[in-house]
Structures are given as C-alpha cells and as structure tokens.
Design an enzyme around this catalytic site. Sequence first.
Site, PDB file in Angstrom:
ATOM      1  N   GLY A 173       0.841  -1.189   0.000  1.00 31.33           N
ATOM      2  CA  GLY A 173       0.000   0.000   0.000  1.00 31.33           C
ATOM      3  C   GLY A 173       0.871   1.231   0.000  1.00 31.33           C
ATOM      4  CB  CYS A 174       0.599   4.333   1.911  1.00 34.07           C
ATOM      5  SG  CYS A 174       1.550   5.764   2.412  1.00 34.07           S
ATOM      6  CG  PHE A 175       6.026   5.020  -0.885  1.00 37.01           C
ATOM      7  CD1 PHE A 175       5.606   6.201  -0.308  1.00 37.01           C
ATOM      8  CD2 PHE A 175       6.447   5.067  -2.207  1.00 37.01           C
ATOM      9  CE1 PHE A 175       5.604   7.393  -0.998  1.00 37.01           C
ATOM     10  CE2 PHE A 175       6.458   6.257  -2.920  1.00 37.01           C
ATOM     11  CZ  PHE A 175       6.021   7.426  -2.316  1.00 37.01           C
TER      12      PHE A 175
ATOM     13  CB  CYS B 228       2.089   2.459   5.722  1.00 34.83           C
ATOM     14  SG  CYS B 228       0.703   3.607   5.742  1.00 34.83           S
TER      15      CYS B 228
END
Length: 179
Positions: A12-14, A16
Amino acid sequence: MNSKEIAFIAGGCFWCTEAVVQRLKGVIQVDSGYMGGFIKNPAYREVCAGTTGHTEGIRVEFDSNLISYRELLTVFFATHDPTTLNRQQNDIGTQYRSSIFYTTEEQKIIASSLIKELQNSTFEDPIVTELLPEVPFYRAEEEHRNYYNDNEQQPYCSYIISPKIQKLKQNFKHLLNTI
C-alpha cells in the site's frame, strides 16, 4: 559470507511500509519508490493517478544475520492487509497493491511458502499479494523519504501509520531495533 540482502515489498502506501520496516533490527537502509510499471522514472503525481502501472513500494537493505527474509515478510504481512486487491484502508488503486518482488529463487520459495502458510492459518480471505521477479526500482522524490519520522503529527500519519507502529511494537518486540 555476505549477510547483506535486498528485499522489495509493496504494502500500500510506501510511507506506511517504510515506517514499519525502519524499526526492525538488521535493517540497514529503506528507500521508498515505485516498481512494476511501464514507464521509466515515474513521478509521484503520475503514480498516484494510477496511470503508470507502478506500485508504491520500498527497497530494503538488511543484514540477514540479524533478521531473516522470512521474518521481514512476516512483519510485512502482519502490518498491512494482503487480502484487499488494489487497496489499503482509504488508499485505493493499483498503486496500492500488495506485492513482493523477489531477487533470488530462494526469496521466491520463502515468500511462496509463507503465503501458503498464512493463507491456511491466519487469513480467511484469499491473499492477493503479487509474487513477481524483481523489476526496476525508481526511488521516490525526497519529500517522500523518511515521511513518517518527519511528519508524525500529520493526520494521515497519526491515524493510519501510528496504529501500524503500535501493532509492530506489541507483536514483534523481538524484532525491533533497540538503538
């Protein structure tokens, strides 16, 4: 024997994934970037628009004497949802897909085995994490590097990333960097 290895993961979001992995023992360096698309050197705006085919991911350099590839992937699977296709929480699109880009046949075997094990023991829904050979990695722009550590009070960080860090601290104390 050289104990430095490279891993490429996308959860997902890098921001995170980077924040979680940075806290693990044996991790030498983490770089946020883009993988799996069809243009060279994509920009964040293009990737976020979902027009390049890239996923937000990280490149992890680690010391396998201190943390194994399997342990790294175990944390990866525990701190994102590998059962949602092209989505992590409020982030929706192919750029947020769950992916592992293996660099060796051994990494492929370890990842495949762990996916099967987790599918049978942990997750009710099918794991949709892609398992693919390494492809070019394009480092993200400077403002995306070390994002959580530099912006912890930002609402996205507080509501989305901080709970992942807490989960990491609760469930993986033995893998945390003590420095």
